[in-house]
Design an enzyme around this catalytic site. Structure first.
Site, PDB file in Angstrom:
ATOM      1  N   PRO A   1      71.600  13.727  49.106  1.00 16.65           N
ATOM      2  CG  PRO A   1      72.795  15.489  50.303  1.00 16.65           C
ATOM      3  CD  PRO A   1      72.205  15.068  48.966  1.00 16.65           C
TER       4      PRO A   1
ATOM      5  CD  GLU B   1      72.994  26.136  49.520  1.00 20.40           C
ATOM      6  OE1 GLU B   1      74.417  26.479  49.335  1.00 20.40           O
ATOM      7  OE2 GLU B   1      72.782  25.408  50.504  1.00 20.40           O
TER       8      GLU B   1
ATOM      9  NE  ARG C   1      84.200  -3.723  40.635  1.00 20.50           N
ATOM     10  CZ  ARG C   1      85.413  -4.224  40.635  1.00 20.50           C
ATOM     11  NH1 ARG C   1      86.080  -3.288  39.784  1.00 20.50           N
ATOM     12  NH2 ARG C   1      85.968  -5.207  40.995  1.00 20.50           N
TER      13      ARG C   1
ATOM     14  CG  ASP D   1      84.329  -6.926  43.607  1.00 22.89           C
ATOM     15  OD1 ASP D   1      83.602  -6.348  42.683  1.00 22.89           O
ATOM     16  OD2 ASP D   1      85.447  -6.916  43.577  1.00 22.89           O
TER      17      ASP D   1
HETATM   18  C1  4FV Z   1      75.298  13.643  47.607  1.00 24.04           C
HETATM   19  C2  4FV Z   1      75.597  12.745  48.156  1.00 24.04           C
HETATM   20  C3  4FV Z   1      75.590  15.381  47.905  1.00 24.04           C
HETATM   21  C4  4FV Z   1      74.196  18.283  47.944  1.00 24.04           C
HETATM   22  C5  4FV Z   1      74.256  19.511  47.452  1.00 24.04           C
HETATM   23  C6  4FV Z   1      75.370  18.283  46.007  1.00 24.04           C
HETATM   24  C7  4FV Z   1      75.260  17.474  47.123  1.00 24.04           C
HETATM   25  C8  4FV Z   1      74.938  19.762  46.213  1.00 24.04           C
HETATM   26  N1  4FV Z   1      74.716  13.297  46.419  1.00 24.04           N
HETATM   27  N2  4FV Z   1      75.132  11.590  47.639  1.00 24.04           N
HETATM   28  N3  4FV Z   1      75.932  12.594  49.761  1.00 24.04           N
HETATM   29  N4  4FV Z   1      75.231  16.089  46.892  1.00 24.04           N
HETATM   30  O1  4FV Z   1      76.155  15.334  49.166  1.00 24.04           O
HETATM   31  O2  4FV Z   1      74.704  11.990  46.443  1.00 24.04           O
HETATM   32  O3  4FV Z   1      74.087  19.876  45.066  1.00 24.04           O
END
Ligand code: 4FV
Length: 248
Positions: free
Chosen positions: A89, A116, A154, A169
């Site tokens: 994230p 985490e 794609r 697209d």
């Molecule tokens: C995520 C997202 C995501 C966070 C902690 C995996 C999680 C756990 N990855 N875009 N949104 N990852 O939420 O790419 O390890």
């Protein structure tokens, strides 16, 4: 196009790659995707991939060494990748423009986190970039990795049968897509727009472009700031905006 995906859930990732255009692309050798079980890069008999967080707090953190060993092994067996992407994230938001950039590479490694998160030194020492598929928290990086593989695949010639459909697209031109209809011509009293039954290709094309612009203006107006519009689209958009001003 070569992908290497590092995960503690190889079966889950394998299942996500087995169907549809991506699955066929792999079968036809257009896509070379290898899935790596992170536990194969552990050295203890419990095949440990996570540990408690320094500084305390809830949950577990993915250990750096297994991920570093996995990427070293990929380099040794698959060649030096053009990018090592950490999905999290905290990453740059994945957009079609990012997909096109990744599509210009030959070999991409995708690191899937769990728990985490991943020890920060993996971000510093191993990853070349970090990508997020959206501002929400998932339980793992596997689905984001599959999103990246699907979207990039794609763009690989031959993966999507009809190249035109890739070029048309959504977002390929930075706009939302126009509505799509198929038989029957009427459902629950709702008929297909006449123009689509007219066989008048120029009219159909104009209607679809108008609807894509109208939808984008209604639902994602900010996209219009970056979309590359041609003269006809600019004229259509002016018309739509004038209509909107006229509407009470
Ligand atoms: C995520 C997202 C995501 C966070 C902690 C995996 C999680 C756990 N990855 N875009 N949104 N990852 O939420 O790419 O390890």
């Amino acid at each position: 196009m070569k992908f290497d995906i590092v995960t503690i859930f190889p079966v889950m990732v394998g299942a996500g790659l087995a169907e549809g255009v991506v699955g066929r692309g792999i079968e036809r050798g257009l896509l070379d995707v290898r899935i790596h079980d992170l536990r194969e890069h552990t050295v203890d008999r419990h095949r440990t991939v996570d540990d408690v967080p320094y500084g305390g707090g809830p949950g577990m953190v993915m250990k750096p060494e297994p991920l570093m060993r996995a990427v070293d092994a990929i380099r040794a067996t698959r060649g030096v990748p053009d990018a090592v992407v950490l999905l999290s994230p905290q990453g740059r938001l994945l957009t079609q423009a990012e997909v096109v950039r990744l599509g210009g590479l030959r070999h991409v490694v995708l690191l899937c986190g769990r728990y985490e998160g991943i020890d920060e030194r993996v971000r510093q020492l191993v990853a070349t970039e970090e990508l997020s598929i959206g501002d929400y928290v998932l339980s793992g990086g596997e689905l984001p990795a599959l999103v990246v593989v699907d979207a990039v695949s794609r763009l690989v010639p031959g993966v999507v049968g009809d190249r035109q459909s890739v070029d048309e697209d959504s977002f390929s031109r930075g706009l939302l897509d126009h509505p799509h209809y198929t038989r029957p011509a009427e459902v629950a009293g709702h008929a297909v727009p006449e123009v689509l039954l007219s066989g008048h290709h120029a009219e159909v094309r104009r209607w679809r472009r108008q609807m894509a612009l109208r939808r984008t203006l209604e639902r994602r107006p900010a996209l219009l700031d970056t979309a590359e519009l041609d003269d006809e689209q600019r004229a259509l958009l002016d018309e739509i905006r004038k209509d909107e001003e006229r509407e009470p």
